[in-house]
Design a protein around this motif. Structure first.
Motif, PDB file in Angstrom:
ATOM      1  N   PRO A   1       0.867  -1.040  -0.084  1.00 52.29           N
ATOM      2  CA  PRO A   1      -0.103  -0.177   0.043  1.00 52.29           C
ATOM      3  C   PRO A   1       1.316   1.280  -0.388  1.00 52.29           C
ATOM      4  N   ILE A   2      -0.099   1.825  -0.668  1.00 56.81           N
ATOM      5  CA  ILE A   2       1.320   3.558  -0.898  1.00 56.81           C
ATOM      6  C   ILE A   2       0.327   4.730  -0.389  1.00 56.81           C
ATOM      7  N   LYS A   3       1.123   5.473   0.139  1.00 55.73           N
ATOM      8  CA  LYS A   3       0.811   7.081   0.179  1.00 55.73           C
ATOM      9  C   LYS A   3       1.524   7.782   0.557  1.00 55.73           C
ATOM     10  N   MET A   4       0.930   9.038  -0.276  1.00 56.55           N
ATOM     11  CA  MET A   4       1.757  10.233  -0.903  1.00 56.55           C
ATOM     12  C   MET A   4       0.892  11.725  -0.242  1.00 56.55           C
ATOM     13  N   GLU A   5       2.049  12.820  -0.092  1.00 55.15           N
ATOM     14  CA  GLU A   5       1.680  13.912   0.281  1.00 55.15           C
ATOM     15  C   GLU A   5       3.018  15.086  -0.183  1.00 55.15           C
ATOM     16  N   VAL A   6       2.436  15.816  -1.017  1.00 53.87           N
ATOM     17  CA  VAL A   6       3.686  16.727  -1.272  1.00 53.87           C
ATOM     18  C   VAL A   6       3.603  18.188  -0.123  1.00 53.87           C
ATOM     19  N   GLY A   7       4.005  19.261   0.463  1.00 55.68           N
ATOM     20  CA  GLY A   7       3.796  20.388   1.039  1.00 55.68           C
ATOM     21  C   GLY A   7       3.746  20.408   2.341  1.00 55.68           C
ATOM     22  N   VAL A   8       4.572  19.729   2.829  1.00 57.54           N
ATOM     23  CA  VAL A   8       3.957  18.503   4.581  1.00 57.54           C
ATOM     24  C   VAL A   8       5.036  19.279   5.356  1.00 57.54           C
ATOM     25  N   LEU A   9       6.294  19.871   4.409  1.00 50.43           N
ATOM     26  CA  LEU A   9       7.237  21.452   5.486  1.00 50.43           C
ATOM     27  C   LEU A   9       6.687  22.537   4.488  1.00 50.43           C
ATOM     28  N   ARG A  10       6.708  23.624   6.086  1.00 53.92           N
ATOM     29  CA  ARG A  10       6.317  25.063   5.712  1.00 53.92           C
ATOM     30  C   ARG A  10       7.309  26.025   5.207  1.00 53.92           C
ATOM     31  N   ASN A  11       8.455  25.592   6.106  1.00 55.54           N
ATOM     32  CA  ASN A  11      10.012  26.351   5.728  1.00 55.54           C
ATOM     33  C   ASN A  11      11.053  25.415   4.775  1.00 55.54           C
ATOM     34  N   ALA A  12      10.505  24.695   4.091  1.00 50.02           N
ATOM     35  CA  ALA A  12      11.202  24.423   3.033  1.00 50.02           C
ATOM     36  C   ALA A  12      10.930  24.847   1.536  1.00 50.02           C
TER      37      ALA A  12
ATOM     38  N   SER B   1       8.602  19.991  -0.520  1.00 47.77           N
ATOM     39  CA  SER B   1       8.582  18.666   0.699  1.00 47.77           C
ATOM     40  C   SER B   1       7.247  17.768  -0.114  1.00 47.77           C
ATOM     41  N   ALA B   2       7.528  16.725   0.245  1.00 48.06           N
ATOM     42  CA  ALA B   2       7.130  15.380   0.146  1.00 48.06           C
ATOM     43  C   ALA B   2       7.548  14.326   1.068  1.00 48.06           C
ATOM     44  N   ILE B   3       6.326  13.579   1.642  1.00 41.38           N
ATOM     45  CA  ILE B   3       6.113  12.154   2.327  1.00 41.38           C
ATOM     46  C   ILE B   3       5.410  10.961   1.918  1.00 41.38           C
ATOM     47  N   VAL B   4       6.016   9.743   1.885  1.00 45.87           N
ATOM     48  CA  VAL B   4       5.749   8.986   1.203  1.00 45.87           C
ATOM     49  C   VAL B   4       6.126   7.326   1.680  1.00 45.87           C
TER      50      VAL B   4
END
Length: 241
Positions: A25-36, A39-42
């Protein structure tokens, strides 16, 4: 034969219940860090990787500056709590240094760095939880973070590992399969232009097994690539709303 090797394929199913051609199973999200800048988390199964991108920005130290393109730098790191068992040392290991280079080289062909001479683009890949496939999850996450930062790219880069387990070619190895399998082959590619940007092989495959493994990897990469595009599209639809 590795000592105490468990049976990894039972009645056609893998130890986590998947068929040989299934992704976790795969989950992805972008824009997760305000100061970068991007950003993305996978998450792929229980492997969880965070990527952040900064730049284009001034090159420090200046001797790394390149007159015709941006300098791409990448740091891959496994956090101290990311692995089971003994706590990992916070100091960079040889493997982390090697994988930093591997990830950078898998992403560089996609980045149009000539648009930003004399600047640096810094990519940070942090492994929050490791259970197989951290380099390929890192490439997938970093590619999303680059797109989120607005860095011009020829295409997104998606990656996955294939391997041979109990004589069967399988997609997206988990940690146990990676540890006890006969072969492991991470692959990264830019699907829309049909270019492979990374391929490595640990272990032995016959020519026919190699062809089958590569096809399986590219099929998996296409699925991951579609998820990347959906993730980016979702962010911008939310911004418009």
């Amino acid at each position: 034969m590795k000592a105490n090797k468990p049976q990894l394929i039972i009645e056609g199913k893998r130890i986590d219940g998947r068929a040989p051609s299934d992704l976790r199973p795969i989950k992805m999200e972008v824009g997760v860090l305000r100061n970068a800048d991007g950003s993305a988390i996978v998450e792929i199964g229980n492997t969880k990787v965070l990527a952040a991108v900064y730049g284009p920005r001034e090159v420090v130290p200046r001797h790394e500056e390149q007159v015709d393109r941006a300098t791409i730098r990448c740091r891959y790191r496994m956090l101290s709590f990311s692995t089971m068992g003994e706590r990992k040392s916070p100091a960079p290991s040889r493997r982390e240094i090697e994988l930093s280079k591997v990830i950078r080289e898998a992403l560089e062909p996609a980045i149009i760095s000539s648009q930003f001479p004399r600047t640096a683009i810094d990519i940070f890949v942090e492994v929050l939880n490791a259970e197989g496939g951290t380099r390929t999850a890192g490439i997938t996450a970093a590619s999303l973070a680059l797109a989120d930062a607005g860095i011009p790219m020829l295409d997104l880069v998606a990656a996955v590992a294939v391997g041979k387990v109990d004589g069967v070619i399988v997609l997206d190895l988990n940690e146990v399969e990676d540890m006890y399998g006969e072969a492991d082959m991470p692959v990264a590619a830019m699907p829309s232009i049909g270019k492979i940007t990374m391929i490595q092989l640990n272990g032995v495959l016959t020519p026919d097994e190699f062809k089958k493994a590569l096809k399986l990897a590219l099929d998996g990469i296409n699925k991951i690539y579609n998820l990347q595009k959906e993730t980016l599209k979702k962010k911008y639809v939310e911004v418009e709303e």
